[in-house]
Design a protein around this motif. Structure first.
Motif, PDB file in Angstrom:
ATOM      1  N   LYS A  33      -5.125  -0.543  -8.257  1.00 32.97           N
ATOM      2  CA  LYS A  33      -5.748  -1.458  -9.323  1.00 32.97           C
ATOM      3  C   LYS A  33      -5.982  -3.015  -8.488  1.00 32.97           C
ATOM      4  CE  LYS A  33      -4.665  -3.722 -13.522  1.00 32.97           C
ATOM      5  NZ  LYS A  33      -3.606  -3.881 -14.644  1.00 32.97           N
ATOM      6  N   ALA A  34      -4.580  -3.146  -7.356  1.00 31.36           N
ATOM      7  CA  ALA A  34      -4.553  -4.411  -6.657  1.00 31.36           C
ATOM      8  C   ALA A  34      -5.689  -4.454  -5.907  1.00 31.36           C
ATOM      9  CB  ALA A  34      -3.376  -4.564  -6.113  1.00 31.36           C
ATOM     10  N   LEU A  35      -6.098  -3.537  -5.305  1.00 31.52           N
ATOM     11  CA  LEU A  35      -7.267  -3.474  -4.324  1.00 31.52           C
ATOM     12  C   LEU A  35      -8.525  -3.663  -5.166  1.00 31.52           C
ATOM     13  CD1 LEU A  35      -8.318  -2.977  -1.523  1.00 31.52           C
ATOM     14  CD2 LEU A  35      -8.559  -0.822  -2.002  1.00 31.52           C
ATOM     15  N   ASP A  36      -8.676  -3.142  -6.414  1.00 39.07           N
ATOM     16  CA  ASP A  36      -9.859  -3.481  -7.052  1.00 39.07           C
ATOM     17  C   ASP A  36     -10.085  -4.930  -7.535  1.00 39.07           C
ATOM     18  OD1 ASP A  36     -10.737  -0.860  -6.989  1.00 39.07           O
ATOM     19  OD2 ASP A  36     -10.161  -0.342  -9.064  1.00 39.07           O
ATOM     20  N   GLU A  37      -8.692  -5.481  -7.803  1.00 38.53           N
ATOM     21  CA  GLU A  37      -8.871  -6.783  -8.160  1.00 38.53           C
ATOM     22  C   GLU A  37      -9.066  -7.824  -7.019  1.00 38.53           C
ATOM     23  OE1 GLU A  37      -4.826  -7.195  -9.921  1.00 38.53           O
ATOM     24  OE2 GLU A  37      -5.480  -6.412 -11.786  1.00 38.53           O
ATOM     25  N   GLN A  38      -8.543  -7.404  -5.968  1.00 39.13           N
ATOM     26  CA  GLN A  38      -8.770  -8.140  -4.687  1.00 39.13           C
ATOM     27  C   GLN A  38     -10.459  -8.060  -4.366  1.00 39.13           C
ATOM     28  OE1 GLN A  38      -6.329 -10.174  -3.470  1.00 39.13           O
ATOM     29  NE2 GLN A  38      -8.230 -11.052  -2.085  1.00 39.13           N
ATOM     30  N   GLN A  39     -11.003  -6.944  -4.475  1.00 38.97           N
ATOM     31  CA  GLN A  39     -12.354  -6.623  -4.172  1.00 38.97           C
ATOM     32  C   GLN A  39     -12.995  -7.784  -4.831  1.00 38.97           C
ATOM     33  OE1 GLN A  39     -12.526  -2.463  -4.470  1.00 38.97           O
ATOM     34  NE2 GLN A  39     -12.456  -2.248  -2.225  1.00 38.97           N
TER      35      GLN A  39
END
Length: 156
Positions: free
Chosen positions: A85-91
């Motif tokens: 989820k953090a990676l999706d948000e960062q992307q």
């Protein structure tokens, strides 16, 4: 020149905004890489721990230890989900930052185009002024030459 000063100021401000947006984008990309690396590390750790559980089950394992392995794997799964989820948000932040940088670059390019057009127009005006000046000088020289020729012929 005074007409170009406001445009030069806009160009400077647009360049600063574009550069600032570029720094934010670079920072967001570094953060994205860091989150992706953490996710990858967490995934490897989960895989290794699951393999250890398989080996323990093959060797024979008591229920309490089995429960501990399973609880830890669940906590790793939760951590993996948070990391995804953090990676999706960062992307999404990277994409947003990139769009912002691109908009700033388009603004700067527009101002640069205006400045180039103004410079080209000023150059053409200067060339026409020089041409008129040269034409006037040539016409005056021709007039003086004719006057000399007329004076020379009438006096001869």
């Amino acid at each position: 020149m005074t007409r170009q000063q406001p445009l030069d100021t806009l160009i400077d401000l647009a360049r600063e905004a574009r550069d600032c947006a570029g720094q934010v984008l670079a920072s967001e990309r570094r953060d994205q890489q860091q989150v992706a690396t953490q996710l990858e590390t967490l995934g490897r750790y989960r895989l290794e721990y699951a393999q250890r559980l398989q080996e323990a089950m093959f060797s024979g394992i008591d229920p309490a230890t089995m429960h501990n392995y399973q609880a830890f794997l669940r906590s790793l799964d939760t951590a993996l989900e948070r990391a995804r989820k953090a990676l999706d948000e960062q992307q999404q932040r990277v994409a947003s930052s990139q769009q912002h940088w691109q908009q700033q670059q388009r603004t700067l390019s527009s101002y640069d185009t205006l400045a180039a057009r103004r410079a080209e127009q000023a150059n053409r005006r200067e060339q026409r002024r020089e041409m008129r000046h040269n034409d006037e000088m040539a016409a005056n020289a021709l007039l003086r030459q004719r006057e000399r020729d007329a004076t020379h012929h009438s006096g001869a």
